[in-house]
Design an enzyme around this catalytic site. Structure first.
Site, PDB file in Angstrom:
ATOM      1  N   ASP A   1       0.818  -1.209   0.000  1.00 42.21           N
ATOM      2  CA  ASP A   1       0.000   0.000   0.000  1.00 42.21           C
ATOM      3  C   ASP A   1       0.858   1.268   0.000  1.00 42.21           C
ATOM      4  O   ASP A   1       0.737   2.102   0.880  1.00 42.21           O
ATOM      5  CB  ASP A   1      -0.913  -0.059   1.243  1.00 42.21           C
ATOM      6  CG  ASP A   1      -1.851   1.118   1.338  1.00 42.21           C
ATOM      7  OD1 ASP A   1      -2.342   1.557   0.291  1.00 42.21           O
ATOM      8  OD2 ASP A   1      -2.089   1.592   2.469  1.00 42.21           O
TER       9      ASP A   1
ATOM     10  N   GLU B   1       3.402  -8.244   7.068  1.00 46.85           N
ATOM     11  CA  GLU B   1       2.163  -8.907   6.686  1.00 46.85           C
ATOM     12  C   GLU B   1       2.329  -9.922   5.553  1.00 46.85           C
ATOM     13  O   GLU B   1       1.618  -9.868   4.543  1.00 46.85           O
ATOM     14  CB  GLU B   1       1.101  -7.872   6.305  1.00 46.85           C
ATOM     15  CG  GLU B   1       0.740  -6.949   7.454  1.00 46.85           C
ATOM     16  CD  GLU B   1      -0.433  -6.021   7.145  1.00 46.85           C
ATOM     17  OE1 GLU B   1      -0.878  -5.971   5.982  1.00 46.85           O
ATOM     18  OE2 GLU B   1      -0.917  -5.359   8.082  1.00 46.85           O
TER      19      GLU B   1
ATOM     20  N   TYR C   1      -6.708  -3.391  12.522  1.00 44.35           N
ATOM     21  CA  TYR C   1      -7.456  -2.175  12.153  1.00 44.35           C
ATOM     22  C   TYR C   1      -8.909  -2.300  12.574  1.00 44.35           C
ATOM     23  O   TYR C   1      -9.820  -2.188  11.751  1.00 44.35           O
ATOM     24  CB  TYR C   1      -7.314  -1.932  10.646  1.00 44.35           C
ATOM     25  CG  TYR C   1      -5.954  -1.365  10.299  1.00 44.35           C
ATOM     26  CD1 TYR C   1      -5.725   0.003  10.328  1.00 44.35           C
ATOM     27  CD2 TYR C   1      -4.885  -2.206   9.987  1.00 44.35           C
ATOM     28  CE1 TYR C   1      -4.470   0.529  10.049  1.00 44.35           C
ATOM     29  CE2 TYR C   1      -3.630  -1.692   9.701  1.00 44.35           C
ATOM     30  CZ  TYR C   1      -3.423  -0.313   9.734  1.00 44.35           C
ATOM     31  OH  TYR C   1      -2.189   0.205   9.456  1.00 44.35           O
TER      32      TYR C   1
ATOM     33  N   GLU D   1       0.865  -1.708  14.155  1.00 45.56           N
ATOM     34  CA  GLU D   1       0.071  -0.779  13.347  1.00 45.56           C
ATOM     35  C   GLU D   1      -1.336  -0.706  13.905  1.00 45.56           C
ATOM     36  O   GLU D   1      -1.888  -1.728  14.333  1.00 45.56           O
ATOM     37  CB  GLU D   1      -0.052  -1.240  11.884  1.00 45.56           C
ATOM     38  CG  GLU D   1       1.172  -1.052  11.034  1.00 45.56           C
ATOM     39  CD  GLU D   1       0.949  -1.431   9.560  1.00 45.56           C
ATOM     40  OE1 GLU D   1      -0.194  -1.331   9.065  1.00 45.56           O
ATOM     41  OE2 GLU D   1       1.930  -1.845   8.927  1.00 45.56           O
TER      42      GLU D   1
HETATM   43  C1  BDP Z   1      -1.417  -2.406   6.705  1.00 41.46           C
HETATM   44  C2  BDP Z   1      -0.133  -2.334   5.897  1.00 41.46           C
HETATM   45  C3  BDP Z   1       0.234  -0.909   5.518  1.00 41.46           C
HETATM   46  C4  BDP Z   1      -0.981  -0.196   4.967  1.00 41.46           C
HETATM   47  C5  BDP Z   1      -2.059  -0.177   6.051  1.00 41.46           C
HETATM   48  C6  BDP Z   1      -3.338   0.548   5.593  1.00 41.46           C
HETATM   49  O1  BDP Z   1       0.930  -2.916   6.616  1.00 41.46           O
HETATM   50  O2  BDP Z   1       1.292  -0.905   4.601  1.00 41.46           O
HETATM   51  O3  BDP Z   1      -0.710   1.076   4.499  1.00 41.46           O
HETATM   52  O4  BDP Z   1      -2.421  -1.515   6.313  1.00 41.46           O
HETATM   53  O5  BDP Z   1      -4.192  -0.094   4.997  1.00 41.46           O
HETATM   54  O6  BDP Z   1      -2.027  -3.611   6.551  1.00 41.46           O
HETATM   55  O7  BDP Z   1      -3.438   1.747   5.813  1.00 41.46           O
END
Ligand code: BDP
Length: 651
Positions: free
Chosen positions: A207, A451, A504, A540
């Site tokens: 991404d 990932e 997330y 993250e």
């Molecule tokens: C994570 C990835 C990262 C993406 C992020 C996203 O590691 O590179 O930019 O999601 O979706 O899964 O913002």
């Protein structure tokens, strides 16, 4: 790093250096010294993208044989910079294939006349495959972006009449294939009712925008013909003494003497030694501490190495100075220890990304980012998702910002990417990362991937091999990869020292349902910890946020939603923070460019700063949290004050 006390490594250190790299030679950062000169080749280069159908016209017509302008039109291209966003030609922005750079340089007379001088061409990075010609002679090839490579070009420059004019031609291919790192696929679209003949697209599985070109400095530097090729330093602590184990590799002759001196920050010699390896003892040591962990962070000594050698042309000497931070790193079942004290990573993930330079190295941006990190009270970052410029790592050493150093192992999403050729290349890339960054005290952990599809059996074997290889290269640091798999399915987690998790909640799942975050986060942590009994970093979490979008009660994409999501995560993190969760890294420090897609609005907007480095509301929230954590975890305990807090309109 195996679990156990840091002291054990002090004894084992010198023996373990036997696990030599398969690479030829070291990759010391170029520096000027009484024996070394540098000539930067940054500035304007001539440039052409090969738009021919097969992208091979440059090779068919041998563009490297003559000045580039003779084979067709060229444009000016700044170095360092990504080439994508510089011109007004949309085809160049999305170009896939070979681009050609060229630059002429006139060398100082001494470099071409003094046969005791060695001239080296060094390229900070070229994304992703590069071939280099000097005066039309094929000189160097390198696979993989984000890492430096170099060649001794003395033979090419120490010939012919004066002045020695050098033409450097570099062809770079940004195509990503199943065996590059990161991997990608080229897809030919053959429905002629929709696509012209030969139409193809580059698919990537990560991404961020695949910026390419000469994104870091190119330079020429000299050494004597017998020279200090590499230095490896590991450090440990015994009572109040620091131990610095060094190993030096010399090339060019076997008849040499080495003297080593360790100087403190006031330039006072505190220890010295001789020979290619040894241990220096520093009584009353000043340790290298992370930013905010101690009132005297980031203390650096200097290791001065002096070589004198006899060559057939007479005596030569070489000098190199390496900054050294003395510190220990260890991992227990539930803690990450620096200098024997629990360390909590409160920091960010970054990208090397800004405005029209793309991923081009830029001093103002570097300093601004570090000022923002300190404003934020961040003590760490991960080099998501590739090694950053060497100057960034030096800054981390100087400012005490702890680094999880990640290789470009991102987008390993398809089963076909876990093949033997890729595995071999991935190991080689880890060798290059470790070779380049092994002496940075700021680096405390290597990350071999982000990932990967780690639920696959083939990924399990692959990760096991890359992690084992990395540990054999550097037994003094932890190794990890960053997972977004389910705890029960992940096949790579058994091999890591620290579990790094991306999640997330209320963004990619249960969108909008902020009330679920605490429960889901608790479940995540408990499942992983129960299974592995290893410290965990939330590597993250975040929310897409368009600066200036507001809505209360919060809705997705607004600044209020990003803040609320962070607050919920923080409540969940605080439940486990003193138990086994040892860090939190927000996604992301700043907005960054991605490929176009219906889910990206001019790039990824999960930054707490915009791409122009202006704060969104969440930056203030995070700042308050990080300073609070810093004050709780500081050693010895005392209240830390931000250098920026006094008279700040933000307090
Ligand atoms: C994570 C990835 C990262 C993406 C992020 C996203 O590691 O590179 O930019 O999601 O979706 O899964 O913002």
């Amino acid at each position: 790093m195996a679990r156990g006390s840091a002291v054990a490594w002090a004894a084992l250190g010198p023996l373990l250096w036997g696990c030599a790299l398969g690479l030829q030679g070291g990759m010391l950062y170029p520096q000027e010294s009484p024996s070394r000169e540098c000539k930067e080749l940054d500035g304007l280069w001539s440039f052409r993208a090969d738009f021919s159908d097969n992208r091979r016209r440059g090779f068919e017509e041998q563009w490297y044989r003559r000045p580039l302008w003779e084979s067709g039109p060229t444009v000016d291209m700044p170095v360092p910079s990504s080439f994508n966003d510089i011109s007004q030609d949309w085809r160049l922005r999305h170009f896939v294939g070979w681009v050609w750079y060229e630059r002429e340089v006139i060398l100082p007379e001494r470099w071409t006349q003094d046969l005791r001088t060695r001239v080296v061409l060094r390229i900070g990075s070229a994304h992703s495959y590069a071939i280099v010609w000097v005066n039309g002679v094929d000189t160097l090839e390198h696979e993989g972006g984000y890492l430096p490579f170099e060649a001794d070009i003395s033979n090419l420059v120490q010939v012919g009449p004066l002045p020695s004019r050098l033409r450097i031609t570099i062809a770079i291919n940004n195509t990503l294939t199943p065996t590059t790192l990161p991997p990608g696929t080229i897809q030919y679209l053959t429905d002629t009712s929709k696509y012209p003949k030969g139409y193809f697209v580059q698919n990537t599985y990560f991404d961020f925008f695949n910026y390419a070109g000469l994104q870091r400095s190119v330079l020429l530097y000299t050494t004597p013909t017998t020279y200090i090729d590499d230095i490896t330093v590991t450090t440990s602590v015994e009572q109040d003494s620091g131990l610095v184990n060094y190993q030096i590799s010399v090339k060019g002759s076997n008849l040499f003497k080495l003297e080593v001196r360790l100087l403190d920050a006031e330039n006072k010699v505190v220890a010295n030694g001789t020979g290619t390896q040894g241990q220096l003892k520093v009584p009353g040591v000043s340790l290298w501490w992370p930013y905010l962990m101690h009132e005297r962070p980031a203390y650096l000594y200097s290791l001065e190495v002096q070589l004198t050698a006899q060559t057939s042309l007479g005596p030569v000497s070489d000098f190199y100075t390496l900054p050294v931070g003395i510190r220990t790193v260890a991992v227990t079942k539930s803690q990450f220890l620096i200098n024997g004290k629990p360390f909590y990573f409160h920091g960010v993930n970054k990208h090397e990304d800004a405005d029209i330079r793309g991923k081009g190295f830029d001093w103002p941006l570097l300093v601004k980012d570090f000022n923002l990190l300190r404003w934020l009270g961040a003590n760490a970052f991960r080099t998501s998702h590739y090694p950053y410029a060497e100057e960034v790592m030096q800054m981390c050493d100087r400012y005490g910002i702890v680094v999880i150093d990640e290789c470009p192992g991102v987008g390993l999403a398809l089963p076909q990417f876990f093949n033997n050729v890729s595995l071999h290349h991935h190991m080689q890339v880890m060798e290059e990362v470790v070779r380049r960054d092994k002496n940075h005290p700021a680096v405390v952990m290597w990350s071999v991937a982000n990932e990967p599809a780690s639920h696959l059996e083939s990924a399990g074997y692959y990760l096991k091999m890359v992690i084992a290889h990395t540990k054999s290269l550097d037994p003094s640091r932890s190794v990890t990869f960053v997972s977004n798999s389910n705890y029960a399915a992940d096949k790579g987690a058994p091999y890591v020292d620290v579990i790094c998790l991306n999640s997330y909640y209320s963004w990619y799942h249960d969108y909008g349902h902020l009330e679920l975050i605490q429960l889901q986060l608790a479940t995540q942590f408990e499942n992983w910890y129960k299974k592995y009994q290893k410290p965990i970093i939330q590597s993250e979490y975040g929310a897409e946020t368009i600066a200036g979008f507001h809505q209360d009660p919060p809705l997705m994409f607004t600044e209020e939603y990003q803040k609320s999501l962070l607050e919920q995560y923080h409540l969940g993190l605080d439940q486990k923070r003193r138990k086994y969760v040892v860090g939190e890294l927000i996604w992301n420090f700043a907005d960054f460019m991605t490929e176009q897609s219906p889910t990206r609005v001019l790039g990824n907007k999960k930054g707490i700063f915009t791409r122009q480095r202006q704060p969104k509301s969440a930056a203030f929230l995070l700042r308050e949290r990080y300073w609070k954590i810093a004050n709780e975890t500081r050693y010895p305990h005392s209240v830390a004050k931000s250098q920026c807090l006094e008279n700040s309109p933000f307090t």
